[in-house]
Design a protein around this motif. Structure first.
Motif, PDB file in Angstrom:
ATOM      1  N   ASN A 186       0.830  -1.207   0.000  1.00 12.20           N
ATOM      2  CA  ASN A 186       0.000   0.000   0.000  1.00 12.20           C
ATOM      3  C   ASN A 186       0.862   1.253   0.000  1.00 12.20           C
ATOM      4  O   ASN A 186       0.374   2.362   0.093  1.00 12.20           O
ATOM      5  N   GLN A 187       2.158   1.016  -0.079  1.00 12.46           N
ATOM      6  CA  GLN A 187       3.095   2.128  -0.220  1.00 12.46           C
ATOM      7  C   GLN A 187       3.699   2.074  -1.629  1.00 12.46           C
ATOM      8  O   GLN A 187       4.288   1.063  -2.001  1.00 12.46           O
ATOM      9  N   ALA A 188       3.522   3.152  -2.384  1.00 11.66           N
ATOM     10  CA  ALA A 188       4.061   3.166  -3.749  1.00 11.66           C
ATOM     11  C   ALA A 188       5.580   3.209  -3.714  1.00 11.66           C
ATOM     12  O   ALA A 188       6.259   2.496  -4.460  1.00 11.66           O
ATOM     13  N   ILE A 189       6.102   4.077  -2.850  1.00 12.82           N
ATOM     14  CA  ILE A 189       7.559   4.176  -2.711  1.00 12.82           C
ATOM     15  C   ILE A 189       7.906   4.118  -1.226  1.00 12.82           C
ATOM     16  O   ILE A 189       7.290   4.815  -0.414  1.00 12.82           O
ATOM     17  N   PHE A 247      12.060   0.737  -2.166  1.00 15.05           N
ATOM     18  CA  PHE A 247      11.084  -0.221  -2.691  1.00 15.05           C
ATOM     19  C   PHE A 247      10.070   0.541  -3.543  1.00 15.05           C
ATOM     20  O   PHE A 247       9.558   1.581  -3.124  1.00 15.05           O
ATOM     21  N   ILE A 248       9.820   0.026  -4.739  1.00 11.51           N
ATOM     22  CA  ILE A 248       8.812   0.610  -5.632  1.00 11.51           C
ATOM     23  C   ILE A 248       7.690  -0.414  -5.767  1.00 11.51           C
ATOM     24  O   ILE A 248       7.935  -1.538  -6.221  1.00 11.51           O
ATOM     25  N   ASN A 249       6.492  -0.010  -5.357  1.00 12.60           N
ATOM     26  CA  ASN A 249       5.330  -0.920  -5.343  1.00 12.60           C
ATOM     27  C   ASN A 249       5.679  -2.244  -4.645  1.00 12.60           C
ATOM     28  O   ASN A 249       5.318  -3.334  -5.113  1.00 12.60           O
ATOM     29  N   GLY A 250       6.429  -2.142  -3.575  1.00  7.04           N
ATOM     30  CA  GLY A 250       6.742  -3.302  -2.752  1.00  7.04           C
ATOM     31  C   GLY A 250       7.938  -4.109  -3.221  1.00  7.04           C
ATOM     32  O   GLY A 250       8.337  -5.078  -2.567  1.00  7.04           O
ATOM     33  N   LYS A 251       8.535  -3.738  -4.346  1.00  5.43           N
ATOM     34  CA  LYS A 251       9.655  -4.518  -4.888  1.00  5.43           C
ATOM     35  C   LYS A 251      10.930  -3.672  -4.836  1.00  5.43           C
ATOM     36  O   LYS A 251      10.886  -2.467  -5.152  1.00  5.43           O
ATOM     37  N   SER A 252      12.014  -4.308  -4.417  1.00  4.39           N
ATOM     38  CA  SER A 252      13.270  -3.561  -4.308  1.00  4.39           C
ATOM     39  C   SER A 252      13.646  -2.961  -5.665  1.00  4.39           C
ATOM     40  O   SER A 252      13.532  -3.612  -6.703  1.00  4.39           O
ATOM     41  N   ILE A 253      14.115  -1.731  -5.636  1.00  4.69           N
ATOM     42  CA  ILE A 253      14.482  -1.028  -6.877  1.00  4.69           C
ATOM     43  C   ILE A 253      15.581  -1.787  -7.625  1.00  4.69           C
ATOM     44  O   ILE A 253      15.654  -1.741  -8.857  1.00  4.69           O
ATOM     45  N   ASP A 254      16.421  -2.525  -6.881  1.00  3.27           N
ATOM     46  CA  ASP A 254      17.518  -3.276  -7.503  1.00  3.27           C
ATOM     47  C   ASP A 254      17.008  -4.469  -8.313  1.00  3.27           C
ATOM     48  O   ASP A 254      17.717  -4.987  -9.168  1.00  3.27           O
ATOM     49  N   ASP A 255      15.771  -4.917  -7.989  1.00  3.23           N
ATOM     50  CA  ASP A 255      15.219  -6.069  -8.697  1.00  3.23           C
ATOM     51  C   ASP A 255      14.509  -5.681  -9.992  1.00  3.23           C
ATOM     52  O   ASP A 255      14.020  -6.541 -10.725  1.00  3.23           O
ATOM     53  N   TYR A 256      14.394  -4.369 -10.227  1.00  2.00           N
ATOM     54  CA  TYR A 256      13.766  -3.916 -11.467  1.00  2.00           C
ATOM     55  C   TYR A 256      14.789  -3.843 -12.588  1.00  2.00           C
ATOM     56  O   TYR A 256      15.928  -3.412 -12.366  1.00  2.00           O
ATOM     57  N   ASP A 257      14.369  -4.201 -13.792  1.00  4.71           N
ATOM     58  CA  ASP A 257      15.154  -3.842 -14.972  1.00  4.71           C
ATOM     59  C   ASP A 257      15.071  -2.304 -15.053  1.00  4.71           C
ATOM     60  O   ASP A 257      13.978  -1.737 -14.925  1.00  4.71           O
TER      61      ASP A 257
END
Lengths: 242, 260
Positions: A5-8, A65-75
């Protein structure tokens, strides 16, 4: 993964340039689907925070974290499409308004139809007749609207707006404020908006975050600007810190 | 021509020195240094070439070409210090130019594999490639610095580094190769090329001199485009990191605006 529920979500984030700490141990969350305004004097680190969230730069330490996912895990390319950013400069590529609106799709090897381009113009309140006009011929307010429309082509779930109305006249400012409200309500897009206009921060934002010297000083519902708790925020609201 | 007549030609060095003194241009010292260096360097090269030509040994020819590549790299790399690994990128560019042009020339039997042909043509190709590389690097770094907003706009919209830098890369390749193409349009009309003039003065048949000059011009066209394009495509990835971010080394101007 973390709370969605947290975007960032920022957890003890530090960022420095040539040894100078620009962001100091920032821990803060921006709620999903809400409009949060980010205020603070020049040099507070607000734009740096946006650049970190869009992935244009990387932090020295801490977690994002962006939409619950670590920023490092994003392409990185997917991250930048998820977290859209529109800047005060509203930089355009050379060519027509259509070329600029089509840019996000062109980068993916796709095409924007004229019909969709016209819908975008309508969404941001611009005349369809502007579609094939050279971007150099548009006013600051019109360019800002094109810039927002262009960012929306990627359908970002988070939209970062960096002082997009600061150089505009009152009427253009109000147009864009209505537009951002509409985008937030219609698409549920999380909006984080840097502004120097405290009245705008109060009226448009659900929440407000005050930053100074690379730190989050105070945050809460937007009426905090009427009842600030810290002395530094009080001084900032009174215009004693710029 | 002998050393006596050459010494008389020093009057052409004396004229600019006098003019510099009279007009207070302060070019006397540089003019003298340039004259001494050119005399020493060219005489040395002349004797080295005489030795290599006489020996007709491939090892010496190869050593001469390596020396040219080392000197060209040393000179050009100063313009690209902000690009990581610029030294080996220049070396690869110069070696490619040398291999491509000499393979075609020797493969089609256009020139014989002798030092008399290989060394001067290699010198012209590597020298031209060096100038082109310097022009390219100057323009490329300037383009990146002045168009950082446009580059980051494309990155921020989800573009790849190659897409983000494409306009600047193309502009720089074009800007560095246009002088070569333009100068060829007026060649013979405005000025006679140096190599052709030299051959004619040395007593060669003017038509033969023109044919060799045309060969060199065509080679220079290849050198121009291949040098800029290859160096460009080798260089741009080092401006970004693995997270596809524009590196700060080039973008020194960001540090002022980043804090706002």
């Amino acid at each position: 993964m973390t709370e969605t529920n947290q975007a960032i979500q920022l957890n003890q984030v530090n960022y420095s340039i040539t040894g100078e700490l620009i962001l100091k141990n920032i821990t803060h969350s921006f709620p999903t689907g809400k409009i949060t305004t980010l205020v603070g004097p020049s040099g507070a680190g607000k734009t740096t925070l946006f650049r970190l969230c869009n992935g244009l730069i990387s932090r020295d330490s801490g977690e994002i974290f962006i939409n619950g996912k670590s920023i490092d895990d994003y392409d990185p390319l997917v991250l930048r499409q998820t977290v859209g950013i529109a800047l005060q400069s509203a930089t355009m590529i050379s060519g027509s308004i259509f070329d600029n609106l089509a840019l996000p799709l062109t980068l993916k090897g796709e095409q924007l139809s004229e019909e969709d381009a016209n819908k975008l113009l309508e969404l941001v309140g611009l005349e369809k007749s502007l579609l094939y006009r050279n971007s150099k011929d548009l006013s600051g307010g019109q360019l800002q609207k094109v810039s927002i429309a262009r960012t929306l082509v990627n359908e970002p779930s988070i939209l970062l707006l960096d002082e997009i109305t600061s150089s505009l006249d009152r009427v253009s400012q109000q147009d864009i404020e209505k537009l951002i409200k509409r985008i937030n309500e219609n698409y549920g897009t999380t909006i984080i908006w840097i502004t120097h206009n405290l009245k705008q921060a109060y009226t448009i934002g659900d929440y407000t975050v005050v930053m100074m010297d690379g730190e989050v000083i105070e945050s809460g519902p937007s009426d905090l600007l009427h009842n600030p708790k810290t002395n530094r925020t009080k001084k900032f609201v009174r215009g004693e810190i710029e | 021509m002998n050393f006596l007549t050459l010494s008389l030609s020093l009057v052409f060095v004396f004229i600019p020195i006098v003019l510099s003194k009279v007009l207070k241009l302060e070019l006397e010292k540089d003019t003298i240094i340039a004259t001494v260096r050119s005399v020493v360097q060219l005489l040395a090269v002349g004797y080295v070439l005489k030795f290599v030509f006489d020996s007709e040994n491939m090892i010496y020819i190869l050593l001469m070409i390596i020396l040219m590549i080392v000197a060209a790299t040393h000179n050009a790399r100063k313009k690209g210090t902000s690009i990581k690994g610029i030294t080996w990128k220049l070396v690869v560019t110069f070696i490619t130019i040398e291999v491509v042009t000499q393979t075609i020339l020797l493969g089609f039997g256009i020139i014989p594999p002798t030092a008399q042909y290989l060394i001067p043509i290699s010198g012209m190709m590597i020298g031209n490639s060096m100038v082109l590389s310097i022009l390219f690097l100057n323009r490329f770094t300037a383009e990146i610095e002045s168009n950082q907003d446009a580059i980051e706009l494309i990155l921020s919209l989800g573009g790849t580094p190659k897409q983000a830098i494409h306009t600047q890369l193309v502009n720089s390749i074009k800007a560095s190769t246009i002088p070569t193409i333009e100068s060829q349009k007026t060649i013979g009309l405005v000025q006679l090329p140096g190599m052709m003039s030299g051959q004619i003065i040395a007593g060669a048949d003017p038509v033969q001199a023109v044919l060799f000059q045309l060969l060199i011009l065509f080679l220079l066209l290849t050198t121009a485009v291949v040098s800029s394009a290859l160096l460009g495509f080798l260089s741009y990835p080092s401006l970004f990191n693995e997270r596809k971010q524009l590196l700060k080394k080039i973008t020194t101007s960001t540090s002022d605006t980043e804090k706002s």
